[in-house]
Design an enzyme around this catalytic site. Sequence first.
Site, short mmCIF file in Angstrom:
data_model
loop_
_atom_site.label_atom_id
_atom_site.label_comp_id
_atom_site.label_asym_id
_atom_site.label_seq_id
_atom_site.Cartn_x
_atom_site.Cartn_y
_atom_site.Cartn_z
N LYS A 182 0.84 -1.20 0.00
CA LYS A 182 0.00 0.00 0.00
C LYS A 182 0.87 1.25 0.00
O LYS A 182 1.59 1.52 0.97
CB LYS A 182 -0.92 0.06 1.23
CG LYS A 182 -1.98 1.15 1.06
CD LYS A 182 -2.60 1.59 2.34
CE LYS A 182 -1.80 2.60 3.10
NZ LYS A 182 -1.68 3.93 2.42
N SER A 235 5.59 6.77 10.42
CA SER A 235 5.74 7.44 11.71
C SER A 235 5.87 6.43 12.85
O SER A 235 5.37 5.31 12.78
CB SER A 235 4.55 8.35 11.96
OG SER A 235 3.37 7.58 12.02
N GLU A 237 4.47 6.64 15.67
CA GLU A 237 3.15 6.43 16.26
C GLU A 237 2.40 5.29 15.58
O GLU A 237 1.88 4.38 16.23
CB GLU A 237 2.38 7.74 16.11
CG GLU A 237 1.07 7.80 16.83
CD GLU A 237 0.31 9.05 16.39
OE1 GLU A 237 0.95 10.10 16.18
OE2 GLU A 237 -0.92 8.94 16.23
N GLU A 256 10.56 0.63 10.13
CA GLU A 256 11.53 1.68 9.86
C GLU A 256 10.81 2.99 10.15
O GLU A 256 9.93 3.40 9.40
CB GLU A 256 12.00 1.58 8.41
CG GLU A 256 13.39 2.10 8.20
CD GLU A 256 13.37 3.58 7.88
OE1 GLU A 256 13.48 4.37 8.83
OE2 GLU A 256 13.24 3.92 6.71
N CYS A 290 13.68 10.48 7.06
CA CYS A 290 13.71 9.94 8.42
C CYS A 290 15.12 10.02 9.00
O CYS A 290 15.29 10.17 10.20
CB CYS A 290 13.20 8.51 8.43
SG CYS A 290 13.93 7.51 7.15
N GLU A 387 10.60 14.87 15.91
CA GLU A 387 10.88 14.84 14.48
C GLU A 387 10.00 15.87 13.79
O GLU A 387 8.78 15.84 13.91
CB GLU A 387 10.58 13.45 13.92
CG GLU A 387 10.92 13.32 12.46
CD GLU A 387 10.71 11.91 11.92
OE1 GLU A 387 9.63 11.33 12.15
OE2 GLU A 387 11.63 11.39 11.26
#
Length: 475
Positions: A182, A235, A237, A256, A290, A387
């Site tokens: 996806k 993310s 989260e 990751e 990232c 971040e």
Amino acid sequence: MEIFEYAPAPESRAIVSIRPSYDLFIDGEFVAAESDRRIVSVNPADEEPLSEVAAAGDADVDRAFAAARRAFERVWSPLPGAERGKYLFRIARIIQERARELAVLESLDNGKPIKETRDVDLPLVAQHFFYYAGWADKLAHTGLGTRPLGVAAQVIPWNFPLLMLAWKVAPALAAGNTVVLKPAETTPLTALAFAEICQEAGLPPGVVNIVTGAGDTGRAVVSHPEADKVAFTGSTEVGRQIARAVAGTRKRLTLELGGKGANIVYDDAAVDQAVEGIVSGIFFNQGHVCCAGSRLLVQESIAEELLPRLRARIELLRLGDPLDKNTDIGAINSAAQLARIRELAAAGEAEGATGWSPACPLPERGYWFRPTVFTGVTQAHRIAREEIFGPVLSVLTFRTPEEAVAKANNTPYGLSAGVWTEKGSLMLWTASRLRAGVVWSNTFNVFDPASPFGGYKESGYGREGGLLGLEAYLG
Ligand code: NAD
Ligand code: MN
């Protein structure tokens, strides 16, 4: 400072043909989704709608996994590695042949400068397929076994859409797995172009399935009972939610996630080179990286020399049309990401740090944020801890190598770091103490498919790239 004038040099978009609407790619064909929800992907540089894609529902995701399972059992895993390798080589060559078209498409859908899609993203995408194509018939020599896991559920972000697809799809296929992937909701178009490339390469139906959609489609993909392996980039989260959903199942997981990389500049570093590395470390891809070097740790004794040079360099960066070959800084990928960057930058000011940006004009339409440098930052500031995922650099100072390492490691993340010094012994001393998956020495943001990439702590676990990247797809 003299500012150079350039005539506009836009890359033509005529090479790209975007369909007004895309279906899902399941079992080798584009098929209408059962779900009638659609998502519009826009060009973040001018908010122009580019195309509409399906938002796959549970029934669509079921169909994709059924196709992937069939292809795994009947076709792909029984195929000799050398034959799988041929398909991957073919895909890599088609990517090279269509590189210019894919670079323009990526810049349109994502907002990143053509200079980067053309010279970084696309070459790396092809290299990843070539690299893993070479392993397909040599699995027995890896010491990792030759047994694929089965069907891999892969969810990727919007910052390097086609490159993240390559990082996930190439090792999975080389090892004999099939995939349901996806792409991110703001950048689905190059993944759909990749679906066409799979058709062009004659890849057996069901080996690669691409389901577009937003977070709920992603949730359906990673929690599908037919997934043997889950690979996620995005993310921290969402990574946490996925880890919870996968816990206690047989599924293997690699994550990751985010980062807050430190770029450490010692007082003996070659300053102009370090300035280039600091700039590419945080402003490459608008800072949507990232492993960005988002915290500059500069030795106190050279801060006064380095910071004016850094600002002078940043004043020369050209912000604007991503398709212009002179552009250094493109558009922020989405309105939501722009809002997040603005919120964190405002928090920096509110907490007492001092922000600086060059006076570059911003285009009227689209999502833009000036390259920004915050000085007077302390470790307690949100802009030093969270971040930002945008073109915002936080500058901190240090006096001793011990202090540099302590500050660099003072983060819940552990993805990347850069070290700038002419002394080999200091380089090794520092690198060996940094808790970061990648440490660059007198350079930054350099990638190679043979080199594993991944994080410590909340930056995730598992490695992508290199031999270790194959381990994640072999059982
Ligand atoms: P995100 O994690 O929400 O999205 C990444 C991918 O996960 C997308 O394809 C998304 O559709 C999908 N997704 C969202 N919710 C999901 C769920 N519950 N289950 C499965 N898949 C799900 O990231 P975002 O909202 O686009 O960005 C938010 C922040 O994340 C950014 O500001 C940045 O700090 C960070 N980020 C990091 C990376 C990275 O490469 N590490 C990439 C993108 C974003
Ligand atoms: Mn888009």
